[in-house]
Structures are given as C-alpha cells and as structure tokens.
Design an enzyme around this catalytic site. Sequence first.
Site, short mmCIF file in Angstrom:
data_model
loop_
_atom_site.label_atom_id
_atom_site.label_comp_id
_atom_site.label_asym_id
_atom_site.label_seq_id
_atom_site.Cartn_x
_atom_site.Cartn_y
_atom_site.Cartn_z
CE LYS A 186 -2.66 -8.48 -18.40
NZ LYS A 186 -1.82 -9.29 -17.52
C1 LIG Z 1 -6.50 -7.90 -13.63
C2 LIG Z 1 -5.15 -7.25 -13.68
N1 LIG Z 1 -4.98 -6.06 -13.08
C3 LIG Z 1 -3.80 -5.42 -13.11
C4 LIG Z 1 -2.71 -5.95 -13.78
C5 LIG Z 1 -1.43 -5.22 -13.72
O1 LIG Z 1 -0.85 -4.94 -14.94
P1 LIG Z 1 0.76 -4.82 -15.05
O2 LIG Z 1 1.31 -6.20 -14.90
O3 LIG Z 1 0.98 -4.23 -16.40
O4 LIG Z 1 1.20 -3.91 -13.96
C6 LIG Z 1 -2.85 -7.18 -14.44
C7 LIG Z 1 -1.77 -7.82 -15.23
O5 LIG Z 1 -0.72 -8.11 -14.97
C8 LIG Z 1 -4.09 -7.86 -14.37
O6 LIG Z 1 -4.24 -9.05 -14.95
#
Ligand SMILES: Cc1ncc(COP(=O)(O)O)c(C=O)c1O
Length: 383
Positions: A201
Amino acid sequence: MIPLSVPCLKGNEERYVLDALNKTWVSSAGGYVIRFEQELEKYLKVKSCVALQSGTAAIHLALRLAGVERNNEVIVPTLTFIATINPIKYLGAEPVFMDCDDYLTIDCDKLEQFLQQECMQTSKGIKNKSSNRYIKAIIAVHVFGNMANMKRLSELAKQYDLKLIEDATESIGSFYCEGELCNQFSGTMGDFGAFSFNGNKIITTGGGGMLTAKDDKMVQRARYLSTQAKDDDLNYIHNDVGYNYRMTNLQAALGVAQLEQLESFIKIKNDNYTYYKKKLESMKHVKLLPFQKDVRSNYWFYSLLLSQTNSTKEFFVEELKRYEIQTRPIWKLCHMQKMYQSNQSFYIEKAYFYWERIINIPCSVTLTYGEIDYIADVLSKIT
Ligand SMILES: Cc1ncc(COP(=O)(O)O)c(C=O)c1O
C-alpha cells in the site's frame, strides 16, 4: 527487476521502530499505537479510529458492527480483492455481486436497479426477493485510489436503510475536491471506513489496518472487540466473543513515520502517473486508465488497459517479466472464485471487460523517470 509496488522507508521509520524496541514496548501497548491513531484522526478529520492487524480485520469488524449476521446478505462489487468479500462469510452471511463502472468501482445504476427490482421493503428491513434473505449492508471499494460514487451510494444506503462500509484500503489520502462532498476523505463518508497498511500500500506498517466510523461508539466497540473483548484487565472477564486484532507498537511506529510522508508520496505518485501518461499517450495498443476529475486521488495503482491488441494480459505480463518489469493482472472477479460461484451476481458485464484487459504496472514511490522511460520503451515493442 523493476518491482510493481514496494515500500519507501526513507523517513523516521528506523528511528521510531528502534525507539519502540529500546523501550521494550513491542506489543499492543506503547505510545506509537495511540499516536498513530491520533495522527490519522487529524489527517482524515475524524473523531476517532482504531488501529488493527489488517484491513481485512477492519472490514470484518465493520460488518459485525453493522449488524451483519448469519444468513444476511451484503452487496459488494465483484471487481475487488478477495479480502473485501471473505469477512462476510466469516459471519455466515452471503455476498451479492455487482458490476463495476469505468473507474472500476461499484456501478450505482445497476445497484439502484437491483434494489428497486429485486428487493422488497419489509417491516424488518429490505429483503432480496430471490433468496428471501435480509440485506444489511453495502461495501463500496475505492479501487486503486479512485473513489466509488459516495453521494449516490449514501443516498441509496439511506433510502434502503443499509449500512454503508467503505473499503478504503487502497485509497488513503484520496478526497473529493469538488461538489457536495468537497474535502471529504475516502473512508470518512460511510458508516464505516476500513484502511490497510499492507506492504504494497502507499503507506505501510508491514501489515496493519485501521477502522473509523461515523458513530464514535462503534469505534470504541471495535477497539473492545479487537482486544478479545476484555472487560477486566486482571481477572480475565470477557463478556463477548472478541478477536486478537489490535495493532502492535512496532507496526504503529512504522505507521507514524509513514504517515508523516503520505502527502509527499502522493505528490510523487501523481508526478509519475503524469509522466507515464505522456510517455504512453501516442501508443494505440495500451492506454493508462484515468483517475476521476473531482477527486484528488492518492494515485496508488496505475492501470494499463490493453486496448487495440489481440494479445492477452497473460502474454503482456510474461513479456514484461522477460524485460525485468514486474506487473500484475487485475484480480480474478470474486463471483467467479470457487467459494462464490453459487452466489447471486447482477448483470456483470463491464467487470469481465476490465478483468480481461487490465494489468497493473510499476508504481512504487521509489520509481524513477528513467525506469518509466524504459517501461514505455518496452511497451512500445510488445503488441
Ligand atoms: C481492496 C482491498 N480490500 C481489502 C484488502 C485487505 O487488506 P489487508 O491486506 O490489510 O488485510 C486489500 C489489501 O490487501 C485490498 O486491496
């Protein structure tokens, strides 16, 4: 290899993490967790937020606090990362899949059509006529730094008494710069907003997330649930089923340092996007997808649309790899994934088009103009 998206850790990261280590505050207590929350509250102009282990955890808590229960339904876009959808299943509920618009975010016209034609209002809430299940919430995903149409989504959510959850995991820093929602940041307009600080990110804590909510009580409840719903520190009294979802001080130390640089990262990403656009504009077979005009985007991920070419996205990814350029096809659509094939999907059309034709190209903050020149040169040779 020119990587797709890697972190930029050139600020106070080392200093803050070493400080946390030297003070031996490595777990979820310690000053950086609170500081990270406070800094983000200030940046987003929200009353409160809670730092968590991941964006997925933030979405899970948002759904639970939105009152989603077993056999309920939640409306979602099919074009998203699977982590938007899976937490619905954690709660025993079911997703209903919607199409996307040309900014890759949920198609509000089709959503409205679905709510009007396929659902009925009852005294206990809105019901899906075909499944006979109650629908509780909509998750809007702000894909790659673009913004879903929050004005229309808020109106529809209000009209049909649905909770609106913003999956802002990819869009921290994006805000409306025109219109009624001017100056409102992504993740702060719905009932809940979920952020991610995963390694790819725009800012990262290694792994981590944040949840904010319109109602401050919901944030406090999320904080409680994220620490095993502990009611008494000493005697292990728990009055609800909680989770181990709280962010650690080490992660938050990274987060504070990264947040200090967010605006400068956005500026670099904007510059690089503009430079890519200039380099690619004369090519007919590939086209850089635009960001919305009424949004100051965070320009997280750049999407290359394979337009006038008979070659597949797999061919492009493989060819670019040969030239040491890392790319990634956009996600396989969620309603096509094994676990969700029997779930309802509503006139999915555009999502297929974009799924077949989009690859994401290198977009790290550390990317140089020289590397963009090279990528553009390679792209001009692959047709
Ligand atoms: C659109 C979207 N939703 C949810 C997530 C979930 O985030 P995390 O990886 O921090 O659990 C991500 C990223 O990884 C994402 O790109």
